[in-house]
Write an enzyme that holds these catalytic residues in place. Structure first.
Site, PDB file in Angstrom:
ATOM      1  N   ASP A 107       0.808  -1.346  -0.002  1.00  0.00           N
ATOM      2  CA  ASP A 107       0.079   0.308   0.239  1.00  0.00           C
ATOM      3  C   ASP A 107       0.750   1.385  -0.526  1.00  0.00           C
ATOM      4  O   ASP A 107       1.023   1.676   0.678  1.00  0.00           O
ATOM      5  CB  ASP A 107      -1.045  -0.071   1.347  1.00  0.00           C
ATOM      6  N   ASP A 312      -1.525   5.674  -5.406  1.00  0.00           N
ATOM      7  CA  ASP A 312      -1.614   4.929  -3.851  1.00  0.00           C
ATOM      8  C   ASP A 312      -1.963   3.489  -4.697  1.00  0.00           C
ATOM      9  O   ASP A 312      -3.070   3.184  -4.903  1.00  0.00           O
ATOM     10  CB  ASP A 312      -3.557   5.176  -3.143  1.00  0.00           C
TER      11      ASP A 312
END
Length: 475
Positions: A107, A312
């Site tokens: 992430d 992201d």
């Protein structure tokens, strides 16, 4: 068109073996378990979770500030797994002595490492758990990095709580002997899915609730990386169905730590220096300024006051400010805001329409496959479909210009490029066109080179390569 999962895996492994001789190569895992095919009904919850992850709720305080307050040279090749139709991606790390393996979501939109502990009763039966008493390298950390021993971390899809500890953590051949992380004793119900045991944050230290240095930066700062960067290729499994279901796990792509994998992109990598946030002098997210959007041949201007974009890998969709999202969909015939509260901030459009979309961050314009912009049919007649670009501000009282990213650019875009995240010499993010081996198509990026960045040709810098797992984590 992407090659089949099996052939794609063989191509990637073959190319990696040639390019990184002497590396450790772990075969890509593909489970045969199946899950229901993802439908538009799932994406309303995903969008809501993205808003929460980035602080688009009732508070005007920047999300990075909230997280602070909560207290919080080698070569190697390792596989990535793809679980659940392009929602998020797993890699496998090892923790402790002797090492124990954990599947963690990779992430770039967060900075903490956490894994389920053996004392966690809400972590689910599928998760591998961490037992500190079984590791000779475990270090109790009542005050690790100045943080309190107990910490809670909130994500869009839930929260975790536990104890800050330190232990040896390895990813491929890279090892940080005393990596701070959260040993989780409590999670929101349903947060851990499939074989997921936690999250490996790949953003900057200022976001870490554990007040620790993220694994990637600790290894880089210790001189373990040949080059201070890491690169992602994310595969596409969505709509590769069988009997109405999709494989829950398969080839998820490749993460390269300490360099790039030249077999997975073609042409130059275009780097753009990180944009600054008005609220912090330190890097937080991997932030770029979006400059324009091209939709069906028409340019949508992105004002500089609404341009700050978080890149992201842990987010599924693309979310942006109300005014620009409205301008975007005004260029699509028949598009209109969804009236269903389950899809707050989403737009619908005729399924017969093919969306041609490209994003620019100051340089080239990077195309997105039309299948990634269409989340599927909303009606049984197949006339109305749901779009993958949604209004991030819908239902929010966030005040603009207070440090939060105005855009969250997730895997809808990132599946279409090779993305590189560079620590030095200047913090930046780079994009390149995918190679044929990575499923790249004939569409090439358009536009000029970035003004504040640089380009680099496909050169192998000596790296650690990781195969990814795609997971259904609603963030």
């Amino acid at each position: 068109m992407l090659p089949s999962i099996a052939s794609s895996s063989l191509i990637v492994l073959s190319l990696v073996s040639e390019a990184f001789a002497g590396s450790i190569h772990i075969p890509i895992t593909a489970r045969t378990e199946q899950i229901a095919k993802r439908t538009p009904a799932d994406y309303g919850a995903i969008a809501s979770n993205i808003r929460q992850k980035y602080g688009f709720t009732s508070s005007s305080e920047p999300v990075w500030a909230k997280k602070k307050r909560m207290e919080r040279r080698a070569e190697s090749a390792v596989s990535i797994i793809n679980y659940g139709q392009d929602t998020s991606y797993f890699g496998t790390i090892s923790i402790g002595t002797p090492g124990k393996q954990f599947n963690v979501v990779l992430d770039t939109g967060s900075s903490d490492l956490w894994v389920a502990s053996s004392s966690c009763s809400s972590c689910g039966f599928s998760a591998t758990t961490y037992d500190s008493s079984a590791s000779s390298s475990f270090k109790a950390s009542g005050t690790v990095s100045g943080a309190s021993a107990q910490t809670t971390i909130s994500y869009g899809s839930g929260a975790v709580a536990g104890t800050i500890v330190a232990d040896s953590v390895s990813f491929g051949e890279f090892t940080v002997d005393s990596q701070t992380f959260l040993s989780v004793s409590q999670t929101t119900q349903g947060l851990l899915v499939g074989t997921m045991s936690g999250i490996l944050g790949l953003a900057w230290p200022a976001l870490a609730s554990t007040q620790s240095t993220p694994f990637w930066k600790a290894a880089s700062d210790a001189g373990q990386f040949d080059s201070q960067e890491f690169g992602f290729y994310l595969s596409r499994l969505r709509d590769q169905t069988r009997g109405g279901s999709s494989k829950s796990e398969g080839n998820g792509g490749v993460l390269t730590l300490g360099g790039v994998n030249q077999t997975l992109y073609t042409g130059d990598i275009e780097f753009t220096n990180l944009a600054s946030s008005s609220f912090s002098q330190d890097e937080t997210f991997w932030l770029l300024d979006m400059t324009s959007i091209l939709v069906n041949g028409n340019t949508v201007t992105v004002p500089s006051s609404s341009a700050l974009s978080a890149i992201d890998t842990g987010t599924t969709l693309i979310g942006g400010p109300s005014s620009v999202v409205q301008s975007f969909w005004s260029q699509v015939d028949g598009a209109q805001p969804s009236t269903d509260q389950s899809y707050q901030g989403f737009y619908t459009f005729p399924c017969s329409t093919t969306l041609s979309v490209s994003l620019s961050f100051g340089g080239k314009s990077w195309p997105i496959d039309s299948s990634d912009m269409n989340l599927g049919q909303l009606t049984v007649t197949g006339q109305t479909c749901l779009g993958a670009l949604f209004d991030l501000e819908a239902g929010s009282s966030i005040v603009s210009g207070r440090g939060n990213p105005q855009w969250v650019v997730g895997d809808t875009f990132l599946k279409n490029v090779y993305s590189v995240y560079r620590q030095g010499p200047t913090p930046s993010v780079g994009f390149a066109q995918l190679s044929e081996a990575a499923g790249g198509g004939s569409a090439s990026p358009g536009g000029s080179s970035s003004k504040n960045g640089a380009t680099r040709s496909g050169v192998n810098f000596g790296v650690a390569v990781f195969s990814l797992v795609l997971a259904v984590l609603l963030v």
